[in-house]
Design a protein around this motif. Structure first.
Motif, PDB file in Angstrom:
ATOM      1  N   TRP A   1      50.558  53.852  42.051  1.00 55.72           N
ATOM      2  CA  TRP A   1      49.857  53.786  43.328  1.00 55.72           C
ATOM      3  C   TRP A   1      49.364  55.189  43.648  1.00 55.72           C
ATOM      4  CZ3 TRP A   1      48.324  49.758  46.138  1.00 55.72           C
ATOM      5  CH2 TRP A   1      48.936  48.520  45.927  1.00 55.72           C
ATOM      6  N   GLU A   2      48.187  55.304  44.226  1.00 57.27           N
ATOM      7  CA  GLU A   2      47.605  56.606  44.517  1.00 57.27           C
ATOM      8  C   GLU A   2      47.445  56.801  46.021  1.00 57.27           C
ATOM      9  OE1 GLU A   2      44.003  56.954  42.197  1.00 57.27           O
ATOM     10  OE2 GLU A   2      45.077  56.497  40.351  1.00 57.27           O
ATOM     11  N   TRP A   3      48.016  57.911  46.501  1.00 59.72           N
ATOM     12  CA  TRP A   3      47.910  58.262  47.924  1.00 59.72           C
ATOM     13  C   TRP A   3      46.474  58.563  48.299  1.00 59.72           C
ATOM     14  CZ3 TRP A   3      51.654  57.358  51.150  1.00 59.72           C
ATOM     15  CH2 TRP A   3      52.991  57.430  50.744  1.00 59.72           C
ATOM     16  N   GLN A   4      46.098  58.189  49.515  1.00 58.17           N
ATOM     17  CA  GLN A   4      44.801  58.514  50.105  1.00 58.17           C
ATOM     18  C   GLN A   4      45.043  59.387  51.335  1.00 58.17           C
ATOM     19  OE1 GLN A   4      42.168  56.901  48.204  1.00 58.17           O
ATOM     20  NE2 GLN A   4      44.085  56.615  47.106  1.00 58.17           N
ATOM     21  N   THR A   5      44.040  60.091  51.778  1.00 55.24           N
ATOM     22  CA  THR A   5      44.157  60.897  52.989  1.00 55.24           C
ATOM     23  C   THR A   5      44.339  60.027  54.232  1.00 55.24           C
ATOM     24  OG1 THR A   5      42.823  62.674  52.064  1.00 55.24           O
ATOM     25  CG2 THR A   5      42.939  62.567  54.452  1.00 55.24           C
ATOM     26  N   ASP A   6      43.718  58.857  54.242  1.00 57.42           N
ATOM     27  CA  ASP A   6      43.600  58.021  55.437  1.00 57.42           C
ATOM     28  C   ASP A   6      44.917  57.593  56.072  1.00 57.42           C
ATOM     29  OD1 ASP A   6      40.489  56.587  55.205  1.00 57.42           O
ATOM     30  OD2 ASP A   6      41.333  57.698  53.536  1.00 57.42           O
ATOM     31  N   CYS A   7      44.891  57.533  57.395  1.00 55.20           N
ATOM     32  CA  CYS A   7      45.960  56.903  58.165  1.00 55.20           C
ATOM     33  C   CYS A   7      45.827  55.391  57.995  1.00 55.20           C
ATOM     34  CB  CYS A   7      45.825  57.247  59.653  1.00 55.20           C
ATOM     35  SG  CYS A   7      45.987  59.012  59.997  1.00 55.20           S
ATOM     36  N   TRP A   8      46.924  54.678  58.181  1.00 56.14           N
ATOM     37  CA  TRP A   8      46.923  53.237  57.988  1.00 56.14           C
ATOM     38  C   TRP A   8      46.234  52.501  59.133  1.00 56.14           C
ATOM     39  CZ3 TRP A   8      47.087  49.720  54.499  1.00 56.14           C
ATOM     40  CH2 TRP A   8      47.294  48.385  54.859  1.00 56.14           C
TER      41      TRP A   8
ATOM     42  N   HIS B   1      50.367  56.226  55.535  1.00 55.43           N
ATOM     43  CA  HIS B   1      49.120  56.561  54.843  1.00 55.43           C
ATOM     44  C   HIS B   1      48.807  55.508  53.799  1.00 55.43           C
ATOM     45  CE1 HIS B   1      48.208  60.431  56.668  1.00 55.43           C
ATOM     46  NE2 HIS B   1      49.520  60.547  56.788  1.00 55.43           N
ATOM     47  N   VAL B   2      47.533  55.364  53.511  1.00 59.74           N
ATOM     48  CA  VAL B   2      47.029  54.354  52.587  1.00 59.74           C
ATOM     49  C   VAL B   2      47.341  54.740  51.149  1.00 59.74           C
ATOM     50  CG1 VAL B   2      44.924  53.207  51.756  1.00 59.74           C
ATOM     51  CG2 VAL B   2      45.182  53.741  54.196  1.00 59.74           C
TER      52      VAL B   2
ATOM     53  N   ARG C   1      45.133  47.134  49.113  1.00 59.80           N
ATOM     54  CA  ARG C   1      45.585  48.384  49.714  1.00 59.80           C
ATOM     55  C   ARG C   1      46.957  48.160  50.308  1.00 59.80           C
ATOM     56  NH1 ARG C   1      43.822  48.130  55.085  1.00 59.80           N
ATOM     57  NH2 ARG C   1      43.397  50.349  55.258  1.00 59.80           N
ATOM     58  N   THR C   2      47.727  49.227  50.362  1.00 55.81           N
ATOM     59  CA  THR C   2      49.033  49.172  51.000  1.00 55.81           C
ATOM     60  C   THR C   2      49.268  50.490  51.711  1.00 55.81           C
ATOM     61  OG1 THR C   2      51.340  48.487  50.711  1.00 55.81           O
ATOM     62  CG2 THR C   2      50.422  49.957  49.016  1.00 55.81           C
ATOM     63  N   LYS C   3      50.490  50.674  52.190  1.00 50.05           N
ATOM     64  CA  LYS C   3      50.800  51.854  53.004  1.00 50.05           C
ATOM     65  C   LYS C   3      52.231  52.274  52.762  1.00 50.05           C
ATOM     66  CE  LYS C   3      52.153  48.666  56.600  1.00 50.05           C
ATOM     67  NZ  LYS C   3      52.164  47.490  55.785  1.00 50.05           N
ATOM     68  N   ASP C   4      52.511  53.524  53.128  1.00 55.46           N
ATOM     69  CA  ASP C   4      53.887  54.016  53.123  1.00 55.46           C
ATOM     70  C   ASP C   4      53.949  55.240  54.022  1.00 55.46           C
ATOM     71  OD1 ASP C   4      56.602  54.161  52.541  1.00 55.46           O
ATOM     72  OD2 ASP C   4      56.316  54.238  50.376  1.00 55.46           O
ATOM     73  N   ALA C   5      55.165  55.589  54.391  1.00 55.90           N
ATOM     74  CA  ALA C   5      55.384  56.791  55.205  1.00 55.90           C
ATOM     75  C   ALA C   5      55.205  58.025  54.321  1.00 55.90           C
ATOM     76  CB  ALA C   5      56.784  56.752  55.814  1.00 55.90           C
ATOM     77  N   PRO C   6      54.812  59.154  54.902  1.00 64.15           N
ATOM     78  CA  PRO C   6      54.496  60.340  54.102  1.00 64.15           C
ATOM     79  C   PRO C   6      55.697  61.133  53.597  1.00 64.15           C
ATOM     80  CG  PRO C   6      54.111  60.792  56.410  1.00 64.15           C
ATOM     81  CD  PRO C   6      54.469  59.335  56.313  1.00 64.15           C
ATOM     82  N   GLY C   7      56.882  60.859  54.094  1.00 62.75           N
ATOM     83  CA  GLY C   7      58.047  61.697  53.799  1.00 62.75           C
ATOM     84  C   GLY C   7      58.794  61.351  52.526  1.00 62.75           C
ATOM     85  N   PRO C   8      59.953  61.998  52.333  1.00 58.12           N
ATOM     86  CA  PRO C   8      60.706  61.898  51.087  1.00 58.12           C
ATOM     87  C   PRO C   8      61.180  60.496  50.720  1.00 58.12           C
ATOM     88  CG  PRO C   8      61.899  63.216  52.715  1.00 58.12           C
ATOM     89  CD  PRO C   8      60.560  62.898  53.288  1.00 58.12           C
TER      90      PRO C   8
END
Length: 172
Positions: A101-108, A130-131, A149-156
């Motif tokens: 999966w590849e992180w995007q800049t966009d907010c969800w 983030h997307v 598309r999916t999402k996840d939190a930015p942290g660890p």
């Protein structure tokens, strides 16, 4: 290995990498916007995958024990593969479907309605998430379609073994 994608990185990890790379090279790298990613991944097609409407494990790295659109079952590699393991799309990009999966800049946001029409990142909505795009080696074939598309939190806590990133570079 050196030729495999980075994995197990959070959105914050990817942003830190970008910051350090920019300082080291003097260039401007960044995570792509969701719109940029989809445009580059599709490479002029509107099909579920850049090569067409069906998928097999000679085209992408995903859970090949499952099928999509009448396709045959195939191999389930259960790990990432080399970044250049499959044919590139018309824009020369490899593995836009599957692998990580590849992180995007966009907010969800639940959908893309109301999103920027100029290709820029959408920085409104739920920015605690983030997307992510592209699917991964662990997903079924439906999960690696270009439109998914999916999402996840930015942290660890989002440092999953199937999550990575692809960079974009801003030109002067």
């Amino acid at each position: 290995g050196d030729a495999c994608p980075v994995e197990s990185v959070s959105w914050n990890d990817a942003q830190l990498f970008v910051e350090q790379l920019n300082q080291q090279t003097g260039r401007t790298y960044r995570l792509p916007s969701e719109a940029e990613w989809e445009y580059a991944a599709r490479a002029t097609t509107s099909a579920p995958f850049w090569w067409g409407a069906d998928i097999n494990t000679n085209q992408a790295n995903y859970n090949g024990t499952l099928t999509y659109n009448g396709g045959a079952k195939g191999e389930y590699r259960q790990t990432t593969v080399r970044a250049d393991a499959f044919q590139p799309n018309a824009f020369g990009l490899h593995n836009v479907s599957g692998n990580v999966w590849e992180w995007q800049t966009d907010c969800w946001n639940a959908d893309y309605q109301g999103g920027p029409v100029d290709g820029k990142a959408r920085l409104t909505g739920d920015c605690s998430l983030h997307v992510m795009r592209g699917g991964s080696w662990i997903d079924d074939p439906k999960g690696v379609r270009l439109g998914l598309r999916t999402k996840d939190a930015p942290g660890p806590k989002s440092r999953d073994f199937y999550t990575g990133f692809r960079l974009a570079r801003s030109l002067p």
